[in-house]
Design an enzyme around this catalytic site. Structure first.
Site, mmCIF file in Angstrom:
data_model
loop_
_atom_site.group_PDB
_atom_site.id
_atom_site.type_symbol
_atom_site.label_atom_id
_atom_site.label_comp_id
_atom_site.label_asym_id
_atom_site.label_seq_id
_atom_site.Cartn_x
_atom_site.Cartn_y
_atom_site.Cartn_z
ATOM 1 N N ARG A 162 -2.933 2.127 -5.366
ATOM 2 C CA ARG A 162 -2.363 1.101 -6.244
ATOM 3 C C ARG A 162 -3.148 0.918 -7.541
ATOM 4 O O ARG A 162 -2.547 0.857 -8.621
ATOM 5 C CB ARG A 162 -2.272 -0.229 -5.484
ATOM 6 C CG ARG A 162 -1.245 -0.181 -4.362
ATOM 7 C CD ARG A 162 -1.334 -1.375 -3.445
ATOM 8 N NE ARG A 162 -2.412 -1.185 -2.472
ATOM 9 C CZ ARG A 162 -2.645 -1.978 -1.441
ATOM 10 N NH1 ARG A 162 -1.889 -3.046 -1.250
ATOM 11 N NH2 ARG A 162 -3.622 -1.730 -0.602
ATOM 12 N N CYS B 1 -7.664 -1.963 -5.263
ATOM 13 C CA CYS B 1 -6.803 -2.088 -4.092
ATOM 14 C C CYS B 1 -7.761 -1.998 -2.907
ATOM 15 O O CYS B 1 -8.913 -2.400 -3.032
ATOM 16 C CB CYS B 1 -5.708 -1.025 -4.091
ATOM 17 S SG CYS B 1 -6.259 0.658 -4.433
ATOM 18 N N ASP C 179 0.840 -1.196 0.000
ATOM 19 C CA ASP C 179 0.000 0.000 0.000
ATOM 20 C C ASP C 179 0.879 1.250 0.000
ATOM 21 O O ASP C 179 1.867 1.326 0.728
ATOM 22 C CB ASP C 179 -0.901 -0.013 1.237
ATOM 23 C CG ASP C 179 -1.933 1.092 1.231
ATOM 24 O OD1 ASP C 179 -2.249 1.621 0.149
ATOM 25 O OD2 ASP C 179 -2.431 1.429 2.319
#
EC number: 3.1.3.48
Length: 173
Positions: A110, A104, A72
């Site tokens: 992401r 994500c 993350d």
């Protein structure tokens, strides 16, 4: 109820590519997640976070789930980038205009970075790619990821000769 604090899924379309950026579902919210995927015609889901749901119900509905987790807040590792671009090249050459979902945890870091990479690889400037995504997904892409995108050098792996190339299945490599 679990979705109330999460941004709604957003579609990002550019040339013959369509993406659905979303947050991660849980087993409790999986049925509404599948409904969203069907609504946008997404038959592939790229999961870039830790597993939070069983993918069997998606696969039962003909949706392929690909797992490429990475940290993350971080930029994607080279292997994830290569696999992502390879998947997109095959998907959009074989079925232009189809939709690939990517998520994500919150759909703000992401997942948008991977979509930005696809836009950059298809010829968009990195600044334009970020702005394009942020217009639809406010708060997307943190400063570390922004620096990564700024330094990223595309190899034009998603430049398509012709938006109607599906007739000849011809893409520029």
């Amino acid at each position: 109820m679990a979705r109330m604090n999460r941004p709604a899924p957003v579609e990002v379309s550019y040339k013959n590519m369509r993406f659905l950026i979303t947050h991660n579902p849980t087993n409790a919210t999986l049925s509404s997640f599948i409904e969203d995927l069907k609504k946008y015609g997404a038959t592939t889901v790229v999961r870039v976070c830790e597993v939070t749901y069983d993918k069997a119900p998606l696969e039962k509905d003909g949706i392929t789930v690909v797992d490429w987790p990475f940290d993350d807040g971080a930029p994607p590792p080279g292997k994830v980038v290569e696999d992502w671009l390879s998947l997109l090249k095959n998907k959009f050459c074989d079925d232009p205009g189809s939709c690939v979902a990517v998520h994500c945890v919150a759909g703000l870091g992401r997942a948008p970075v991977l979509v930005a990479l696809a836009l950059i690889e298809s010829g968009m400037k990195y600044e334009d790619a970020i702005q394009f995504i942020r217009q639809k997904r406010r708060g997307a892409i943190n400063s570390k990821q922004l620096t990564y995108l700024e330094k990223y050098r595309p190899k034009q792996r998603l430049r398509f000769k012709d938006p109607h190339a599906h007739k000849t299945k011809c893409c520029i490599m």
